[in-house]
Design a protein around this motif. Sequence first.
Motif, PDB file in Angstrom:
ATOM      1  N   SER A 140       0.838  -1.210   0.000  1.00 41.16           N
ATOM      2  CA  SER A 140       0.000   0.000   0.000  1.00 41.16           C
ATOM      3  C   SER A 140       0.868   1.253   0.000  1.00 41.16           C
ATOM      4  O   SER A 140       0.566   2.237  -0.693  1.00 41.16           O
ATOM      5  CB  SER A 140      -0.930  -0.004   1.208  1.00 41.16           C
ATOM      6  OG  SER A 140      -1.838  -1.079   1.139  1.00 41.16           O
ATOM      7  N   GLN A 152      -6.700   0.850   2.117  1.00 40.89           N
ATOM      8  CA  GLN A 152      -7.044  -0.155   3.116  1.00 40.89           C
ATOM      9  C   GLN A 152      -6.685   0.322   4.513  1.00 40.89           C
ATOM     10  O   GLN A 152      -5.648   0.938   4.740  1.00 40.89           O
ATOM     11  CB  GLN A 152      -6.296  -1.456   2.810  1.00 40.89           C
ATOM     12  CG  GLN A 152      -6.591  -2.598   3.778  1.00 40.89           C
ATOM     13  CD  GLN A 152      -5.808  -3.850   3.439  1.00 40.89           C
ATOM     14  OE1 GLN A 152      -5.058  -3.865   2.472  1.00 40.89           O
ATOM     15  NE2 GLN A 152      -5.990  -4.890   4.240  1.00 40.89           N
ATOM     16  N   ASP A 163      -6.690   0.711  -3.526  1.00 43.19           N
ATOM     17  CA  ASP A 163      -6.096  -0.348  -2.711  1.00 43.19           C
ATOM     18  C   ASP A 163      -7.036  -1.549  -2.632  1.00 43.19           C
ATOM     19  O   ASP A 163      -8.211  -1.470  -2.991  1.00 43.19           O
ATOM     20  CB  ASP A 163      -5.822   0.194  -1.306  1.00 43.19           C
ATOM     21  CG  ASP A 163      -4.719  -0.567  -0.591  1.00 43.19           C
ATOM     22  OD1 ASP A 163      -4.164  -1.513  -1.176  1.00 43.19           O
ATOM     23  OD2 ASP A 163      -4.400  -0.209   0.561  1.00 43.19           O
ATOM     24  N   GLU A 164      -6.505  -2.672  -2.161  1.00 37.59           N
ATOM     25  CA  GLU A 164      -7.271  -3.886  -1.873  1.00 37.59           C
ATOM     26  C   GLU A 164      -8.117  -4.320  -3.080  1.00 37.59           C
ATOM     27  O   GLU A 164      -9.339  -4.342  -3.046  1.00 37.59           O
ATOM     28  CB  GLU A 164      -8.155  -3.674  -0.644  1.00 37.59           C
ATOM     29  CG  GLU A 164      -8.521  -4.965   0.046  1.00 37.59           C
ATOM     30  CD  GLU A 164      -9.188  -4.770   1.390  1.00 37.59           C
ATOM     31  OE1 GLU A 164      -9.594  -5.783   1.963  1.00 37.59           O
ATOM     32  OE2 GLU A 164      -9.309  -3.619   1.844  1.00 37.59           O
ATOM     33  N   TYR A 166     -11.215  -6.840  -2.929  1.00 40.17           N
ATOM     34  CA  TYR A 166     -12.339  -6.519  -2.047  1.00 40.17           C
ATOM     35  C   TYR A 166     -13.672  -6.941  -2.674  1.00 40.17           C
ATOM     36  O   TYR A 166     -13.889  -6.790  -3.880  1.00 40.17           O
ATOM     37  CB  TYR A 166     -12.346  -5.011  -1.793  1.00 40.17           C
ATOM     38  CG  TYR A 166     -13.267  -4.527  -0.705  1.00 40.17           C
ATOM     39  CD1 TYR A 166     -12.858  -4.521   0.615  1.00 40.17           C
ATOM     40  CD2 TYR A 166     -14.540  -4.044  -1.007  1.00 40.17           C
ATOM     41  CE1 TYR A 166     -13.687  -4.046   1.623  1.00 40.17           C
ATOM     42  CE2 TYR A 166     -15.375  -3.572  -0.017  1.00 40.17           C
ATOM     43  CZ  TYR A 166     -14.942  -3.572   1.298  1.00 40.17           C
ATOM     44  OH  TYR A 166     -15.768  -3.104   2.290  1.00 40.17           O
ATOM     45  N   VAL A 191      -2.422  -5.922  -4.478  1.00 36.15           N
ATOM     46  CA  VAL A 191      -3.087  -7.163  -4.105  1.00 36.15           C
ATOM     47  C   VAL A 191      -2.018  -8.141  -3.622  1.00 36.15           C
ATOM     48  O   VAL A 191      -0.851  -8.052  -4.035  1.00 36.15           O
ATOM     49  CB  VAL A 191      -3.869  -7.747  -5.317  1.00 36.15           C
ATOM     50  CG1 VAL A 191      -2.919  -8.200  -6.414  1.00 36.15           C
ATOM     51  CG2 VAL A 191      -4.790  -8.870  -4.892  1.00 36.15           C
ATOM     52  N   ASN A 192      -2.403  -9.060  -2.739  1.00 37.72           N
ATOM     53  CA  ASN A 192      -1.497 -10.119  -2.290  1.00 37.72           C
ATOM     54  C   ASN A 192      -1.697 -11.375  -3.116  1.00 37.72           C
ATOM     55  O   ASN A 192      -2.795 -11.641  -3.615  1.00 37.72           O
ATOM     56  CB  ASN A 192      -1.751 -10.450  -0.815  1.00 37.72           C
ATOM     57  CG  ASN A 192      -1.001  -9.514   0.113  1.00 37.72           C
ATOM     58  OD1 ASN A 192       0.020  -8.935  -0.253  1.00 37.72           O
ATOM     59  ND2 ASN A 192      -1.512  -9.349   1.320  1.00 37.72           N
ATOM     60  N   HIS A 223      -4.666 -13.753  -2.779  1.00 40.47           N
ATOM     61  CA  HIS A 223      -5.971 -13.382  -3.327  1.00 40.47           C
ATOM     62  C   HIS A 223      -6.075 -13.637  -4.835  1.00 40.47           C
ATOM     63  O   HIS A 223      -7.111 -13.323  -5.429  1.00 40.47           O
ATOM     64  CB  HIS A 223      -6.271 -11.915  -3.038  1.00 40.47           C
ATOM     65  CG  HIS A 223      -6.469 -11.605  -1.585  1.00 40.47           C
ATOM     66  ND1 HIS A 223      -7.569 -12.028  -0.880  1.00 40.47           N
ATOM     67  CD2 HIS A 223      -5.690 -10.938  -0.703  1.00 40.47           C
ATOM     68  CE1 HIS A 223      -7.472 -11.624   0.373  1.00 40.47           C
ATOM     69  NE2 HIS A 223      -6.336 -10.969   0.513  1.00 40.47           N
TER      70      HIS A 223
END
Length: 368
Positions: free
Chosen positions: A43, A66, A114-115, A118, A147-148, A151
């Motif tokens: 982030s 996030q 971000d994210e 989601y 993103v990780n 995911h």
Amino acid sequence: MPRNGRDRPDPEELLRRVQADERRQRRGRLKVFLGYAPRVGKSFRMLDEGRRRKLRCEDVVVAVVQSPITTEIQGLLAQLETVPTITEKHAGQTYEVIDLAALFRRHPSVCVIDELAYTNPPGSRNPQRWQDVGELLDRGIAVITAVNVQHIREQQDAVERITGRRAVNSVPEEFLREAEEIEVVDAPPEALMGRTTQGTMPDARKLAELRELALLLAADVVDRQLQVYLDSHGVTARWGTQERILVCLTPRSNAVAMLQSGKRNTLRFHGVLLATYVEQANLSPQDKQRLDSHLAMARDLGAEVHCLKGSDFVEVILEFAREQRITQLFLGHTGREPRFWFARSPIERLIDAAEDFDVRLFPHSEAQ
């Protein structure tokens, strides 16, 4: 100059290429910061990219960040314009939804989101945030996101095997392939151990495996992007960022040596191992048993196993190798001379035609 009619694309193919180029030119550019674990710093890197672009006089806004927001992230946010999210409650849960209508009206050059994985509340314009991002890209707005690897939908089985946990939200890997740029947010696994409370972060060994998974995913995405670019520009050479090794098996192959060598090379170069055989008619029971054993060994070593059909072994293998962007081809060879002095063996034909990959020969005897 094309060598024959098969090398010249037909008019429909040319039209598809032109239309694809036009879509790419109109579409906003996507940059993804890929993390391999929580707290790796994706982030921060994402927002710092937005800050640097603003310094280059690009029109940048932040759509969502996030929580929790650290002091460092707050400092970056203070330097950027923010379009507030819409807060919604559903079934006792609070959601932060991107205000797409406001972003469409504002129409910045770059949007920071971000994210990526989601999940939006029921009844939203789009079920998933990555679909919101797709709409922004379609309207010509560039997006920087994070993103990780846990995911990424196609990677979740591998992540679960490493950590014993599975993320609820996911993004299809196909969406990542639309990115103009994908950057792994790298950090030594040991450095992450002190960034969170005990028990919530995988151990150093598991973190190292997740890190390798993220690096391989990024390399594969870049490899596919390169091939799409080459295909769209009519370039037939198969170049790639990874070693892709194809082991060609037959009942009499020295399968142990071929597969073990292929496996060592893929581990060394973080590559991909494939195994294939071209179907043969009237195999004896003994040969069928040997072939089944070879294929089982290939699967045990993690190879992708493919069964091919065709009357010409050389053409079948060449076509498959080019489609799969193979860099090394492993073949068994008896060492026998052709029956007639003017005839070329299949191995010689294949070597002569192998312009895009290397060929390695593994001797075997009829007794095998």
